[in-house]
Design a protein around this motif. Sequence first.
Motif, PDB file in Angstrom:
ATOM      1  N   MET A   1       0.830  -1.210   0.000  1.00 30.09           N
ATOM      2  CA  MET A   1       0.000   0.000   0.000  1.00 30.09           C
ATOM      3  C   MET A   1       0.862   1.256   0.000  1.00 30.09           C
ATOM      4  O   MET A   1       0.492   2.267  -0.614  1.00 30.09           O
ATOM      5  CB  MET A   1      -0.941  -0.022   1.208  1.00 30.09           C
ATOM      6  CG  MET A   1      -2.082  -1.018   1.052  1.00 30.09           C
ATOM      7  SD  MET A   1      -3.318  -0.961   2.379  1.00 30.09           S
ATOM      8  CE  MET A   1      -2.436  -1.802   3.692  1.00 30.09           C
ATOM      9  N   LEU A   2       2.027   1.208   0.667  1.00 29.04           N
ATOM     10  CA  LEU A   2       2.949   2.346   0.615  1.00 29.04           C
ATOM     11  C   LEU A   2       3.476   2.544  -0.802  1.00 29.04           C
ATOM     12  O   LEU A   2       3.593   3.674  -1.278  1.00 29.04           O
ATOM     13  CB  LEU A   2       4.097   2.112   1.587  1.00 29.04           C
ATOM     14  CG  LEU A   2       5.169   3.206   1.662  1.00 29.04           C
ATOM     15  CD1 LEU A   2       4.565   4.526   2.140  1.00 29.04           C
ATOM     16  CD2 LEU A   2       6.313   2.771   2.584  1.00 29.04           C
ATOM     17  N   TRP A   3       3.772   1.433  -1.489  1.00 34.26           N
ATOM     18  CA  TRP A   3       4.242   1.509  -2.868  1.00 34.26           C
ATOM     19  C   TRP A   3       3.155   2.048  -3.800  1.00 34.26           C
ATOM     20  O   TRP A   3       3.423   2.867  -4.680  1.00 34.26           O
ATOM     21  CB  TRP A   3       4.680   0.117  -3.325  1.00 34.26           C
ATOM     22  CG  TRP A   3       4.946   0.017  -4.802  1.00 34.26           C
ATOM     23  CD1 TRP A   3       5.994   0.534  -5.502  1.00 34.26           C
ATOM     24  CD2 TRP A   3       4.113  -0.647  -5.764  1.00 34.26           C
ATOM     25  NE1 TRP A   3       5.873   0.241  -6.842  1.00 34.26           N
ATOM     26  CE2 TRP A   3       4.736  -0.485  -7.030  1.00 34.26           C
ATOM     27  CE3 TRP A   3       2.923  -1.359  -5.675  1.00 34.26           C
ATOM     28  CZ2 TRP A   3       4.195  -1.016  -8.199  1.00 34.26           C
ATOM     29  CZ3 TRP A   3       2.374  -1.888  -6.832  1.00 34.26           C
ATOM     30  CH2 TRP A   3       3.008  -1.717  -8.074  1.00 34.26           C
ATOM     31  N   ALA A   4       1.916   1.617  -3.583  1.00 33.39           N
ATOM     32  CA  ALA A   4       0.827   2.000  -4.482  1.00 33.39           C
ATOM     33  C   ALA A   4       0.304   3.406  -4.202  1.00 33.39           C
ATOM     34  O   ALA A   4      -0.034   4.145  -5.137  1.00 33.39           O
ATOM     35  CB  ALA A   4      -0.319   0.992  -4.373  1.00 33.39           C
ATOM     36  N   CYS A   5       0.233   3.787  -2.931  1.00 35.68           N
ATOM     37  CA  CYS A   5      -0.428   5.049  -2.557  1.00 35.68           C
ATOM     38  C   CYS A   5       0.538   6.106  -2.048  1.00 35.68           C
ATOM     39  O   CYS A   5       0.123   7.258  -1.858  1.00 35.68           O
ATOM     40  CB  CYS A   5      -1.498   4.788  -1.486  1.00 35.68           C
ATOM     41  SG  CYS A   5      -2.741   3.576  -1.973  1.00 35.68           S
ATOM     42  N   GLY A   6       1.788   5.738  -1.810  1.00 37.72           N
ATOM     43  CA  GLY A   6       2.736   6.715  -1.305  1.00 37.72           C
ATOM     44  C   GLY A   6       2.556   6.962   0.177  1.00 37.72           C
ATOM     45  O   GLY A   6       1.712   6.347   0.839  1.00 37.72           O
ATOM     46  N   GLY A   7       3.324   7.884   0.696  1.00 35.15           N
ATOM     47  CA  GLY A   7       3.280   8.178   2.126  1.00 35.15           C
ATOM     48  C   GLY A   7       2.465   9.404   2.473  1.00 35.15           C
ATOM     49  O   GLY A   7       2.578   9.924   3.595  1.00 35.15           O
ATOM     50  N   ASP A   8       1.648   9.887   1.537  1.00 30.73           N
ATOM     51  CA  ASP A   8       0.853  11.093   1.774  1.00 30.73           C
ATOM     52  C   ASP A   8      -0.353  10.794   2.656  1.00 30.73           C
ATOM     53  O   ASP A   8      -0.766   9.641   2.836  1.00 30.73           O
ATOM     54  CB  ASP A   8       0.376  11.691   0.455  1.00 30.73           C
ATOM     55  CG  ASP A   8       1.527  12.181  -0.418  1.00 30.73           C
ATOM     56  OD1 ASP A   8       2.562  12.555   0.157  1.00 30.73           O
ATOM     57  OD2 ASP A   8       1.395  12.155  -1.654  1.00 30.73           O
TER      58      ASP A   8
END
Length: 336
Positions: free
Chosen positions: A148-155
């Motif tokens: 999910m961090l890879w797909a959605c980023g850390g925003d």
Amino acid sequence: MSRFIERHPVWALIVIIAIAVALWLVFAVWPPGLEEAIGRKRVFLNAVFNGVTLGGLYFLVASGFTLIFGLMRNVNLAHGSLYLFGGYVGYAISTATGSWLLSFILAFLLTALVGVLLQVIVFRRMEGQDLRQTMVTIGLSIVFADLMLWACGGDFYQIQTPSWLVGPMDLPLITAVKSSGEPVYLRYPVVRLVIFAASVVIGVGMWLALNRTRIGMIIRAGVDDRDMLAATGVRIQLVFVLVFAFGAGLAGIAGVVGGTFQSLSPGEDIRFLLASLVVVIVGGMGSIPGAALGALIIGLAEQLGSVYIPTYAIVVTFLIMVLVLAIRPQGLLARR
């Protein structure tokens, strides 16, 4: 209730006094001395309502967890990942279509599908092996978090509240009295009240389904003696898959709720997994009313603690858990 009063008269008296004091604090007009001691009533009422609505969110997450963990004896420590996944799905759907309600439906369905895959591929192969389930789901939660961090980023993401739920509404609770004698009433966001009402409806529906319907009887019988139930011709594995899917779907719905009046970001999965564990421990495993009571207690403790003792707010939550474990290890409303 009468049996509890007969067995524990002192505790019953303490509970009655605490309820009476709480009701007076909420509905009465505070004297000036009390406001000087603990602050303005409006701040107190906002903290109380924030705690109650946060409890509604915790209930949605923990009720799915208590179905999976408390009833089916599946140790799913990836439950927080299902919450965050549902939130991201809800954000993507609401952003793409502009429909807040559609985001709930699709988040429920997609998260339930992930739950089906988990139950069939992981838990069915490790029935009764609690340690293996724990270790595997911890590993899966780490993998899901990285994906999910890879797909959605850390925003940080927040789901847009629909226009018909934007803004506050006046509640019949007096927060102060003007010098002219005119009362000032509490104003609170409509979306939080609607979401809390929906969580109450879901909770009542789940309790009725488990205790007043044939499917609920089958689920409870399958937990107690699945071999005997299977001998009667009931497809017990299908029942457990559907229950797991429903519990996972509730986590997905909770993700959309959390993304609406809070935010979505990496790390929220761990936060809500811990909250679910604490709620289930306090309320009692396998108990829907227990999950509701535990969620309400923990939500109020967090919000009131953050207002009045912000340095130790998180300590209060775990102190409550420790006290419950010391006094009533099975939880406040555990299934018999």
